[in-house]
Design an enzyme around this catalytic site. Structure first.
Site, PDB file in Angstrom:
ATOM      1  N   ASP A 121       9.959  -1.474  15.155  1.00  0.00           N
ATOM      2  CA  ASP A 121       8.537  -1.645  14.865  1.00  0.00           C
ATOM      3  C   ASP A 121       8.077  -2.935  15.531  1.00  0.00           C
ATOM      4  O   ASP A 121       8.761  -3.483  16.405  1.00  0.00           O
ATOM      5  CB  ASP A 121       8.293  -1.665  13.354  1.00  0.00           C
ATOM      6  N   ARG A 123      -3.013  10.311   7.352  1.00  0.00           N
ATOM      7  CA  ARG A 123      -1.672  10.882   7.174  1.00  0.00           C
ATOM      8  C   ARG A 123      -1.699  12.149   6.312  1.00  0.00           C
ATOM      9  O   ARG A 123      -0.697  12.863   6.237  1.00  0.00           O
ATOM     10  CB  ARG A 123      -0.745   9.841   6.544  1.00  0.00           C
ATOM     11  N   LYS A 129       9.331   5.922  15.535  1.00  0.00           N
ATOM     12  CA  LYS A 129       9.688   4.978  14.476  1.00  0.00           C
ATOM     13  C   LYS A 129       9.967   5.712  13.172  1.00  0.00           C
ATOM     14  O   LYS A 129      10.963   5.443  12.485  1.00  0.00           O
ATOM     15  CB  LYS A 129       8.583   3.949  14.265  1.00  0.00           C
ATOM     16  N   ARG A 173       0.824  -1.208   0.000  1.00  0.00           N
ATOM     17  CA  ARG A 173       0.000   0.000   0.000  1.00  0.00           C
ATOM     18  C   ARG A 173       0.859   1.260   0.000  1.00  0.00           C
ATOM     19  O   ARG A 173       0.526   2.251  -0.641  1.00  0.00           O
ATOM     20  CB  ARG A 173      -0.925  -0.013   1.218  1.00  0.00           C
ATOM     21  N   PRO A 233      15.568   1.848  14.089  1.00  0.00           N
ATOM     22  CA  PRO A 233      14.102   1.831  14.101  1.00  0.00           C
ATOM     23  C   PRO A 233      13.555   0.560  14.751  1.00  0.00           C
ATOM     24  O   PRO A 233      14.077  -0.536  14.524  1.00  0.00           O
ATOM     25  CB  PRO A 233      13.732   1.874  12.610  1.00  0.00           C
TER      26      PRO A 233
END
Length: 272
Positions: free
Chosen positions: A235, A174, A216, A129, A233
């Protein structure tokens, strides 16, 4: 590494520790496309490139010496000794088998603006996506530099967009972050070049002050777009990995934690 100029192509021999598939499709960049002949095509800083690999030989097709020296050497980190880096990381007995299994992952030195936008888009999103949204963004607002390949639109170009314009790209919640980000970068409120000159901690603080940027996203942008190889990072995948390091990261990760993170992240996606 030996560099040869063959017609309009640049041939690099004896390139160690660079796997194009692992590097270009590991979730750090979102606009490289694998071709039918197993080469990869993409656009960086408005310049198109097709790149392929056979053994330890890399071929950059239809590119110039200037673009090689001013864009591609830095982008693919050709001057960094990744063999030495991987040997250092393998001092950690937990990571060593992963480095061997996925040998050749590199950090791409991406454009700061593109990286920051991309990782704002990446929030709570899957790679397919993310790629779709960024592809639409570039196709509609970028410049076509080769048939079907577009530049990443500048902050100035995107600063004219509304929240609704961003929503129409499929960015969802967003959109409001991207609308503010574009305007603040275009106006100079956010100085991306200045952030590169700061310490890692100060650079992270600057990014965390940006509307819509969390820890992140900040660390991803710092690692992939600002040259901070020690940014790490975390996640959902990396949270699981960190259970294997209850006492913290090993000393051999110091200064190159971000490269270690890419190996750990790739392992986690394939095994956890």
């Amino acid at each position: 590494m030996k560099v040869s100029y063959v017609g309009n192509d640049i041939v690099l021999d004896d390139v160690k520790c660079l796997d194009l598939d692992l590097t270009l499709d590991c979730g750090q960049a979102f606009r490289w496309e694998k071709q039918a002949d197993s080469s990869w095509s993409g656009v960086v800083k408005g310049v198109f490139l097709n790149i392929s690999k056979m053994g330890d030989t890399i071929i950059l097709k239809n590119t110039s010496k200037d673009d090689f020296e001013n864009i591609w050497i830095d982008y693919f980190d050709f001057n960094k000794d990744y063999v030495e880096i991987c040997d250092t990381l393998k001092q950690d007995t937990l990571l060593a088998p992963t480095v061997d299994a996925y040998y050749g992952i590199r950090i791409l030195n991406q454009d700061s603006w593109e990286a920051l936008c991309s990782f704002v888009i990446s929030q709570q999103n899957n790679i397919k996506r993310i790629k779709g949204i960024i592809s639409r963004l570039c196709r509609i607002y970028g410049e076509e530099v080769r048939s079907g390949f577009y530049s990443f639109p500048s902050a100035k170009r995107l600063s004219n967009l509304t929240v609704e314009d961003f929503e129409n790209l499929g960015t969802g919640y967003r959109a409001k972050y991207l609308e503010r980000l574009a305007k603040d970068v275009a106006s100079g409120v956010i100085d991306l070049e200045k952030i590169k000159t700061l310490s890692l901690d100060d650079a992270r603080k600057e990014l965390l002050n940006i509307y819509g940027v969390g820890i992140k996203v900040a660390n991803c942008a710092l690692l992939f777009g600002f040259g901070f190889y020690d940014a790490f990072p975390v996640d959902v995948w990396m949270k699981r990995v960190m259970e294997y390091y209850p006492d913290g990261l090993p000393q051999c990760f110091d200064g190159i934690g971000g490269i270690a993170q890419q190996y750990l992240f790739h392992w986690a996606r394939n095994h956890l």
